[in-house]
Design a protein around this motif. Structure first.
Motif, PDB file in Angstrom:
ATOM      1  N   MET A  97      -2.691  11.187  -7.980  1.00  0.00           N
ATOM      2  CA  MET A  97      -2.837   9.801  -8.397  1.00  0.00           C
ATOM      3  C   MET A  97      -1.661   8.996  -7.840  1.00  0.00           C
ATOM      4  O   MET A  97      -0.512   9.362  -8.022  1.00  0.00           O
ATOM      5  CB  MET A  97      -2.871   9.746  -9.931  1.00  0.00           C
ATOM      6  N   SER A  98      -1.932   7.907  -7.171  1.00  0.00           N
ATOM      7  CA  SER A  98      -0.872   7.082  -6.588  1.00  0.00           C
ATOM      8  C   SER A  98      -0.451   5.975  -7.554  1.00  0.00           C
ATOM      9  O   SER A  98      -1.202   5.585  -8.445  1.00  0.00           O
ATOM     10  CB  SER A  98      -1.334   6.489  -5.260  1.00  0.00           C
ATOM     11  N   SER A  99       0.743   5.465  -7.335  1.00  0.00           N
ATOM     12  CA  SER A  99       1.282   4.413  -8.197  1.00  0.00           C
ATOM     13  C   SER A  99       0.917   3.033  -7.657  1.00  0.00           C
ATOM     14  O   SER A  99       0.449   2.897  -6.526  1.00  0.00           O
ATOM     15  CB  SER A  99       2.801   4.540  -8.268  1.00  0.00           C
ATOM     16  N   MET A 100       1.199   2.049  -8.460  1.00  0.00           N
ATOM     17  CA  MET A 100       1.023   0.657  -8.026  1.00  0.00           C
ATOM     18  C   MET A 100       1.978   0.334  -6.874  1.00  0.00           C
ATOM     19  O   MET A 100       1.721  -0.569  -6.097  1.00  0.00           O
ATOM     20  CB  MET A 100       1.262  -0.307  -9.186  1.00  0.00           C
ATOM     21  N   VAL A 101       3.071   1.051  -6.781  1.00  0.00           N
ATOM     22  CA  VAL A 101       4.038   0.830  -5.705  1.00  0.00           C
ATOM     23  C   VAL A 101       3.448   1.239  -4.361  1.00  0.00           C
ATOM     24  O   VAL A 101       3.605   0.543  -3.363  1.00  0.00           O
ATOM     25  CB  VAL A 101       5.347   1.603  -5.971  1.00  0.00           C
ATOM     26  N   SER A 102       2.767   2.365  -4.347  1.00  0.00           N
ATOM     27  CA  SER A 102       2.257   2.869  -3.070  1.00  0.00           C
ATOM     28  C   SER A 102       0.859   2.368  -2.728  1.00  0.00           C
ATOM     29  O   SER A 102       0.316   2.720  -1.687  1.00  0.00           O
ATOM     30  CB  SER A 102       2.270   4.401  -3.065  1.00  0.00           C
ATOM     31  N   ARG A 103       0.281   1.537  -3.598  1.00  0.00           N
ATOM     32  CA  ARG A 103      -1.009   0.900  -3.303  1.00  0.00           C
ATOM     33  C   ARG A 103      -0.781  -0.587  -3.146  1.00  0.00           C
ATOM     34  O   ARG A 103      -0.231  -1.214  -4.063  1.00  0.00           O
ATOM     35  CB  ARG A 103      -2.010   1.121  -4.440  1.00  0.00           C
ATOM     36  N   PRO A 104      -1.122  -1.231  -2.096  1.00  0.00           N
ATOM     37  CA  PRO A 104      -1.643  -0.637  -0.867  1.00  0.00           C
ATOM     38  C   PRO A 104      -0.561   0.139  -0.136  1.00  0.00           C
ATOM     39  O   PRO A 104       0.630   0.004  -0.441  1.00  0.00           O
ATOM     40  CB  PRO A 104      -2.097  -1.841  -0.049  1.00  0.00           C
ATOM     41  N   GLU A 105      -0.962   0.910   0.831  1.00  0.00           N
ATOM     42  CA  GLU A 105      -0.020   1.708   1.600  1.00  0.00           C
ATOM     43  C   GLU A 105       1.022   0.817   2.276  1.00  0.00           C
ATOM     44  O   GLU A 105       0.749  -0.330   2.596  1.00  0.00           O
ATOM     45  CB  GLU A 105      -0.758   2.476   2.710  1.00  0.00           C
ATOM     46  N   ALA A 106       2.188   1.401   2.497  1.00  0.00           N
ATOM     47  CA  ALA A 106       3.232   0.695   3.244  1.00  0.00           C
ATOM     48  C   ALA A 106       2.745   0.455   4.678  1.00  0.00           C
ATOM     49  O   ALA A 106       1.944   1.223   5.212  1.00  0.00           O
ATOM     50  CB  ALA A 106       4.513   1.519   3.265  1.00  0.00           C
ATOM     51  N   ALA A 107       3.221  -0.603   5.261  1.00  0.00           N
ATOM     52  CA  ALA A 107       2.854  -0.933   6.634  1.00  0.00           C
ATOM     53  C   ALA A 107       3.377   0.129   7.595  1.00  0.00           C
ATOM     54  O   ALA A 107       4.371   0.809   7.308  1.00  0.00           O
ATOM     55  CB  ALA A 107       3.433  -2.291   7.011  1.00  0.00           C
TER      56      ALA A 107
END
Length: 130
Positions: free
Chosen positions: A1-11
């Motif tokens: 499960m990904s966090s709100m930080v990593s969604r969306p992905e970093a450029a």
């Protein structure tokens, strides 16, 4: 499960490089301004773009008062066309520096905004002058 930080992905790195390099063409910070002033390396005109009474109550060392409403070709006539202007206002809650930067850019003048304004300056532990 990904966090709100990593969604969306970093450029991608190339996109991030272009973005952050561009930001530094538009912005500077309190530390860099203070360092330039205190080391006699000030190669810019520092403009306090708040109202005159705010300037009189306390401003950054070496700053000139030029409220953003008074920025015009006439008020800048004494400065060479390639003079770099660094503008600041009260702080992150104020858009006076953005308004000033817009006017300077419209007049064809090089400009950067000092992030944080007076609030950031004081947060860094730097003193104001009167």
């Amino acid at each position: 499960m990904s966090s709100m930080v990593s969604r969306p992905e970093a450029a991608e790195s190339a996109v991030a490089l272009a973005h952050f390099a561009a930001l530094l063409q538009f912005e500077t910070d309190c530390y860099d301004v203070q360092h330039a002033i205190s080391n006699q390396r000030q190669d810019f005109v520092l403009l306090d773009v708040r109202g005159e009474s705010a300037y009189q109550a306390g401003h950054l060392p070496k700053a000139l008062s030029l409220p953003h409403l008074r920025i015009s070709a006439q008020s800048l006539a004494a400065y060479p066309a390639d003079s770099l202007f660094v503008v600041y206002c009260a702080g992150p809650h104020c858009n006076g520096a953005d308004k000033a930067a817009l006017k300077l850019a419209q007049l064809g003048r090089p400009v950067k905004k000092m992030l944080g304004g007076v609030t950031g300056w004081l947060d860094e532990g730097f003193a104001l002058e009167q």
